[in-house]
Structures are given as C-alpha cells and as structure tokens.
Design a protein around this motif. Structure first.
Motif, PDB file in Angstrom:
ATOM      1  N   LEU A  99      35.451 -26.491  12.600  1.00 24.53           N
ATOM      2  CA  LEU A  99      36.607 -25.985  13.708  1.00 24.53           C
ATOM      3  C   LEU A  99      37.815 -26.205  13.500  1.00 24.53           C
ATOM      4  N   LEU A 100      38.070 -27.047  12.484  1.00 16.94           N
ATOM      5  CA  LEU A 100      39.432 -27.517  12.071  1.00 16.94           C
ATOM      6  C   LEU A 100      39.886 -26.405  11.058  1.00 16.94           C
ATOM      7  N   TRP A 102      38.481 -23.563  10.684  1.00 16.64           N
ATOM      8  CA  TRP A 102      38.396 -22.239  11.172  1.00 16.64           C
ATOM      9  C   TRP A 102      39.837 -22.067  12.038  1.00 16.64           C
ATOM     10  N   ALA A 103      40.283 -22.955  12.621  1.00 15.88           N
ATOM     11  CA  ALA A 103      41.460 -23.019  13.548  1.00 15.88           C
ATOM     12  C   ALA A 103      42.529 -22.896  12.425  1.00 15.88           C
ATOM     13  N   LYS A 106      43.861 -19.272  11.069  1.00 11.92           N
ATOM     14  CA  LYS A 106      44.384 -18.310  12.192  1.00 11.92           C
ATOM     15  C   LYS A 106      45.837 -17.788  11.685  1.00 11.92           C
TER      16      LYS A 106
END
Length: 107
Positions: A99-100, A102-103, A106
């Motif tokens: 998740l880190l 993926w974030a 952005k």
C-alpha cells in the motif's frame, strides 16, 4: 484450503481489516513494531511523541484485542511491559508495504 472470494465477500473482508486498522495512531504503532521489533511501552511513548499516554494505551489494547499485538508483562520493580506483533500481525507487513508503494506512485 484457500477461500473462494466473490467481489462482495472480498470487499467485505477488506472493509473489516480496514476497520481494525482505523484510527490515527494504529498504523504508526504497527510500523514501529514491524520486523519483529519488541518495544517497551516507554519506548513507544518516546518514538511517538505526539500521542498521549491514554491514547497509546487505548490503541495498544485495541490492537491486542484484535490479535495483532501481544503484550508481555514482567512482574518486577519497576514494572516492565513489552509489545510485539503476533504472527498474524507480522503478516500485515507485506500488505502495508505494498500500500505504501502504491500510494507513492500517485505523485
């Protein structure tokens, strides 16, 4: 045996996990305990200076009740309490790392 997921059951399962991790401080606490680290209560207080003692206790108790963190009490003077991730809690590491990353994509 691997559970068969439907879109609805997958969404429900992820939603339940997100509810467990909900709160301003739980993820911060988890990142301090990742990698098999063992921290005393006082070490967590120092590592997260913006959290109140009451909130740290509350968040640790919730994580313990959810089976993510385990607490070990040593009956000595002064009392010593240590926190570490359970095996199940340690399994969160790759998911939260993903998740880190993926974030971070952005931007």
């Amino acid at each position: 045996m691997t559970k068969k997921w439907t879109p609805a059951s997958a969404a429900d399962g992820v939603e339940q996990v997100l509810k467990i991790l909900e709160g301003k401080w739980k993820l911060v606490i988890l990142f301090h305990l990742f990698g098999g680290q063992v921290k005393r209560f006082s070490e967590l207080e120092k590592a997260i200076p913006a959290i109140t003692q009451k909130m740290l206790i509350q968040q640790l108790r919730q994580l313990e009740a959810d089976g993510i963190v385990t607490r070990t009490i040593y009956h000595q003077v002064p009392p010593k309490v240590e926190y570490r991730l359970t095996e199940w809690g340690q399994e969160l590491c790759p998911a939260l790392d993903a998740l880190l990353k993926w974030a971070g994509n952005k931007a």
